[in-house]
Design an enzyme around this catalytic site. Structure first.
Site, PDB file in Angstrom:
ATOM      1  N   SER A 190       0.830  -1.210   0.000  1.00 13.48           N
ATOM      2  CA  SER A 190       0.000   0.000   0.000  1.00 13.48           C
ATOM      3  C   SER A 190       0.857   1.249   0.000  1.00 13.48           C
ATOM      4  O   SER A 190       0.377   2.323  -0.336  1.00 13.48           O
ATOM      5  CB  SER A 190      -0.866   0.077   1.253  1.00 13.48           C
ATOM      6  OG  SER A 190      -1.549  -1.100   1.471  1.00 13.48           O
ATOM      7  N   HIS A 196      -1.087  -2.732  -7.036  1.00  7.91           N
ATOM      8  CA  HIS A 196      -1.821  -2.389  -5.813  1.00  7.91           C
ATOM      9  C   HIS A 196      -3.320  -2.548  -6.023  1.00  7.91           C
ATOM     10  O   HIS A 196      -3.979  -1.681  -6.586  1.00  7.91           O
ATOM     11  CB  HIS A 196      -1.460  -0.939  -5.414  1.00  7.91           C
ATOM     12  CG  HIS A 196      -2.066  -0.494  -4.130  1.00  7.91           C
ATOM     13  ND1 HIS A 196      -2.348   0.832  -3.857  1.00  7.91           N
ATOM     14  CD2 HIS A 196      -2.445  -1.186  -3.033  1.00  7.91           C
ATOM     15  CE1 HIS A 196      -2.864   0.922  -2.651  1.00  7.91           C
ATOM     16  NE2 HIS A 196      -2.938  -0.284  -2.132  1.00  7.91           N
ATOM     17  N   GLU A 217      -3.704   0.048  -9.015  1.00  4.78           N
ATOM     18  CA  GLU A 217      -2.630   1.003  -9.295  1.00  4.78           C
ATOM     19  C   GLU A 217      -1.419   0.175  -9.726  1.00  4.78           C
ATOM     20  O   GLU A 217      -0.985  -0.713  -8.986  1.00  4.78           O
ATOM     21  CB  GLU A 217      -2.248   1.778  -8.026  1.00  4.78           C
ATOM     22  CG  GLU A 217      -3.138   2.949  -7.709  1.00  4.78           C
ATOM     23  CD  GLU A 217      -2.604   3.757  -6.513  1.00  4.78           C
ATOM     24  OE1 GLU A 217      -2.439   4.970  -6.662  1.00  4.78           O
ATOM     25  OE2 GLU A 217      -2.384   3.167  -5.438  1.00  4.78           O
ATOM     26  N   ASN A 271      -3.236   6.413  -1.589  1.00  4.87           N
ATOM     27  CA  ASN A 271      -3.028   6.746  -0.178  1.00  4.87           C
ATOM     28  C   ASN A 271      -2.477   8.150   0.029  1.00  4.87           C
ATOM     29  O   ASN A 271      -2.628   8.716   1.107  1.00  4.87           O
ATOM     30  CB  ASN A 271      -2.144   5.699   0.482  1.00  4.87           C
ATOM     31  CG  ASN A 271      -2.964   4.457   0.789  1.00  4.87           C
ATOM     32  OD1 ASN A 271      -4.087   4.567   1.288  1.00  4.87           O
ATOM     33  ND2 ASN A 271      -2.449   3.293   0.476  1.00  4.87           N
TER      34      ASN A 271
HETATM   35  N1  LIG Z   1      -5.989  -4.470   3.803  1.00  5.30           N
HETATM   36  C1  LIG Z   1      -6.107  -3.562   2.849  1.00  5.30           C
HETATM   37  O1  LIG Z   1      -7.096  -2.810   2.786  1.00  5.30           O
HETATM   38  C2  LIG Z   1      -5.042  -3.461   1.786  1.00  5.30           C
HETATM   39  C3  LIG Z   1      -5.347  -2.827   0.576  1.00  5.30           C
HETATM   40  C4  LIG Z   1      -4.365  -2.769  -0.422  1.00  5.30           C
HETATM   41  C5  LIG Z   1      -3.108  -3.311  -0.193  1.00  5.30           C
HETATM   42  N2  LIG Z   1      -2.836  -3.909   1.005  1.00  5.30           N
HETATM   43  C6  LIG Z   1      -1.497  -4.479   1.193  1.00  5.30           C
HETATM   44  O2  LIG Z   1      -1.577  -5.880   0.974  1.00  5.30           O
HETATM   45  C7  LIG Z   1      -0.616  -6.550   1.790  1.00  5.30           C
HETATM   46  C8  LIG Z   1      -1.305  -7.595   2.654  1.00  5.30           C
HETATM   47  O3  LIG Z   1      -2.282  -6.962   3.441  1.00  5.30           O
HETATM   48  P1  LIG Z   1      -3.477  -7.796   4.107  1.00  5.30           P
HETATM   49  O4  LIG Z   1      -4.473  -6.798   4.564  1.00  5.30           O
HETATM   50  O5  LIG Z   1      -3.883  -8.920   3.231  1.00  5.30           O
HETATM   51  O6  LIG Z   1      -2.716  -8.411   5.396  1.00  5.30           O
HETATM   52  P2  LIG Z   1      -3.057  -9.749   6.199  1.00  5.30           P
HETATM   53  O7  LIG Z   1      -2.427  -9.580   7.524  1.00  5.30           O
HETATM   54  O8  LIG Z   1      -4.505 -10.090   6.109  1.00  5.30           O
HETATM   55  O9  LIG Z   1      -2.262 -10.895   5.372  1.00  5.30           O
HETATM   56  C9  LIG Z   1      -0.870 -10.958   5.304  1.00  5.30           C
HETATM   57  C10 LIG Z   1      -0.483 -12.426   5.154  1.00  5.30           C
HETATM   58  O10 LIG Z   1       0.902 -12.496   4.818  1.00  5.30           O
HETATM   59  C11 LIG Z   1       1.432 -13.633   5.460  1.00  5.30           C
HETATM   60  N3  LIG Z   1       2.882 -13.554   5.530  1.00  5.30           N
HETATM   61  C12 LIG Z   1       3.648 -12.802   6.364  1.00  5.30           C
HETATM   62  N4  LIG Z   1       4.966 -13.026   6.131  1.00  5.30           N
HETATM   63  C13 LIG Z   1       5.025 -13.940   5.117  1.00  5.30           C
HETATM   64  C14 LIG Z   1       6.105 -14.578   4.435  1.00  5.30           C
HETATM   65  N5  LIG Z   1       7.371 -14.328   4.772  1.00  5.30           N
HETATM   66  N6  LIG Z   1       5.806 -15.451   3.452  1.00  5.30           N
HETATM   67  C15 LIG Z   1       4.519 -15.718   3.116  1.00  5.30           C
HETATM   68  N7  LIG Z   1       3.454 -15.139   3.737  1.00  5.30           N
HETATM   69  C16 LIG Z   1       3.722 -14.264   4.727  1.00  5.30           C
HETATM   70  C17 LIG Z   1       0.739 -13.651   6.806  1.00  5.30           C
HETATM   71  O11 LIG Z   1       0.814 -14.914   7.428  1.00  5.30           O
HETATM   72  C18 LIG Z   1      -0.687 -13.246   6.420  1.00  5.30           C
HETATM   73  O12 LIG Z   1      -1.495 -14.367   6.128  1.00  5.30           O
HETATM   74  C19 LIG Z   1       0.115  -5.452   2.572  1.00  5.30           C
HETATM   75  O13 LIG Z   1       1.257  -5.066   1.878  1.00  5.30           O
HETATM   76  C20 LIG Z   1      -0.915  -4.327   2.561  1.00  5.30           C
HETATM   77  O14 LIG Z   1      -0.347  -3.052   2.713  1.00  5.30           O
HETATM   78  C21 LIG Z   1      -3.775  -4.012   1.989  1.00  5.30           C
END
Ligand SMILES: NC(=O)c1ccc[n+]([C@@H]2O[C@H](COP(=O)([O-])OP(=O)(O)OC[C@H]3O[C@@H](n4cnc5c(N)ncnc54)[C@H](O)[C@@H]3O)[C@@H](O)[C@H]2O)c1
Length: 282
Positions: A119, A140, A152, A190
Site C-alpha cells: 500500500s 496495488h 494502481e 493513499n
Molecule cells: N488491507 C487492505 O485494505 C489493503 C489494501 C491494499 C493493499 N494492502 C497491502 O496488501 C498486503 C497484505 O495486506 P493484508 O491486509 O492482506 O494483510 P493480512 O495480515 O490479512 O495478510 C498478510 C499475510 O501475509 C502472510 N505472511 C507474512 N509473512 C510472510 C512470508 N514471509 N511469506 C509468506 N506469507 C507471509 C501472513 O501470514 C498473512 O497471512 C500489505 O502489503 C498491505 O499493505 C492491503
C-alpha cells in the site's frame, strides 16, 4: 512470456482476494503463506465468498469448484520456480518484503515479473534487493479485491515498459482497470486518501466536531459512501498511522504529520474494526 500460472505470496485478506480473482479469470494459482493453516484459512474465506456468489446467482457450483480447483497451496517460496508471475501480498513491513523478494529472485526463472501489492512501501527499494529490478513492479489492488475494480500499477525507477505493459495486460485479464503511477510515497490512492482521514481525525482531536458529525458531513455533503473515520476503522488505525509515517518521512513535509490522537489510539490497541474498538465500537 505468456502468463498462465501465478504465485500469490500471503493468503490474508488481500492475497486471498487476488488468488480468487486470478483463479476465476482462468489462471492457475499457487497460494503461498508461512504455514499450511494460514493458506487453509484463506481458502476457507474464499469458499465462503464463492458460496455467497452462488446464493446471489452470480456464480454456478461448477464455476466455484473450477475456481478452487485451479488453486494449489504452498508454504515454500521455492515454488516460485514453476510460475510465470509472482504477486506478493504479505504483511506491510519492509524487512519482511525484502526477505521475500530475495527468496523469490533466487527461485523464479529469469525474466519472471515480481510484483508487490504494498500500500505504501517504495517499489524501487524492494526492487533493489533483487538482481532483476527492471522486472519488479507495484500491483496495488483495492480491498475487497473481488469487488473493487482499480489496480494502481506502480513503476519503480528501473521498471521497463515491457514489464509495465505485461502487468497492465494482466490486470485487464483479471477484469480490473489499471492506472499507471510512478513510485513516490503513498502512490496516488493513499497520498490523497490518508491526509483526508488524518485531517478528519484532527477535527475530532481539536474539538471541531464529534466523530459522528465528521462522518455525516463527508457522507451527506460530499457523497462519500462512508465517512472517513468509519473508513479508518475498516482499514485499521495501525495501517493508517503506518501510511502517514511513510508520507511524513518520504516527503519530509510537516503537512503529513500524523495526528497525535491517531498515535494515541494505536498505542492503546484501539485499531478499529479488527480490534473491536476504534472511532466506533464493534
Ligand atoms: N488491507 C487492505 O485494505 C489493503 C489494501 C491494499 C493493499 N494492502 C497491502 O496488501 C498486503 C497484505 O495486506 P493484508 O491486509 O492482506 O494483510 P493480512 O495480515 O490479512 O495478510 C498478510 C499475510 O501475509 C502472510 N505472511 C507474512 N509473512 C510472510 C512470508 N514471509 N511469506 C509468506 N506469507 C507471509 C501472513 O501470514 C498473512 O497471512 C500489505 O502489503 C498491505 O499493505 C492491503
Amino acid at each position: 512470456m505468456a502468463i498462465r500460472k501465478i504465485m500469490v505470496v500471503g493468503a490474508g485478506q488481500m492475497g486471498g482476494g487476488i488468488a480468487q480473482v486470478a483463479a476465476q479469470s482462468g489462471f492457475e494459482v499457487v497460494l503461498n503463506d508461512l504455514k499450511p493453516e494460514y493458506v487453509e484459512k484463506g481458502l476457507a474465506f474464499m469458499t465462503k465468498l464463492l458460496d455467497r456468489g452462488i446464493e446471489k446467482g452470480k456464480l454456478t457450483a461448477e464455476q466455484k469448484s473450477a475456481t478452487l480447483g485451479r488453486i494449489v497451496p504452498s508454504t515454500s517460496l521455492a515454488d516460485a520456480a514453476g510460475v510465470d508471475f509472482v504477486v506478493e501480498a504479505a504483511s506491510e513491513n519492509l524487512a519482511i518484503k525484502t526477505q521475500i523478494f530475495r527468496a523469490l529472485d533466487a527461485a523464479a526463472a529469469p525474466g519472471v515479473i515480481l510484483a508487490s501489492n504494498t500500500s505504501s512501501l517504495p517499489i524501487t527499494e524492494i526492487a533493489a534487493v533483487t538482481n532483476r529490478p527492471e522486472s519488479v513492479i507495484g500491483m496495488h489492488f483495492m480491498n475487497p479485491v473481488p469487488v473493487m475494480t482499480l489496480v494502481e500499477v506502480i513503476r519503480g525507477i528501473a521498471t521497463t515498459d515491457a514489464v509495465y505493459n505485461a502487468v497492465e495486460g494482466l490486470a485487464r485479464a483479471m477484469g480490473k482497470t489499471p492506472v499507471e503511477v510512478n513510485d513516490y510515497p503513498g502512490f496516488i490512492s493513499n497520498r490523497v486518501l490518508m491526509p483526508m482521514i488524518n485531517e478528519a481525525i484532527y477535527c475530532v482531536f481539536e474539538g471541531v466536531a464529534s466523530v459522528e458529525s465528521v462522518d455525516q458531513v463527508m457522507k451527506l455533503g460530499m457523497n462519500h459512501p462512508m465517512g472517513p473515520l468509519t473508513l479508518a476503522d475498516f482499514i485499521g488505525l495501525d495501517t493508517c498511522l503506518a501510511i502517514m509515517e511513510v508520507l511524513y518521512e518520504g516527503f519530509a513535509d510537516s503537512k503529513y504529520r500524523p495526528c497525535p490522537l491517531l498515535r494515541k489510539m494505536v498505542k492503546a490497541g484501539w485499531l478499529g474494526k479488527k480490534s473491536g474498538k476504534g472511532f466506533y465500537n464493534y
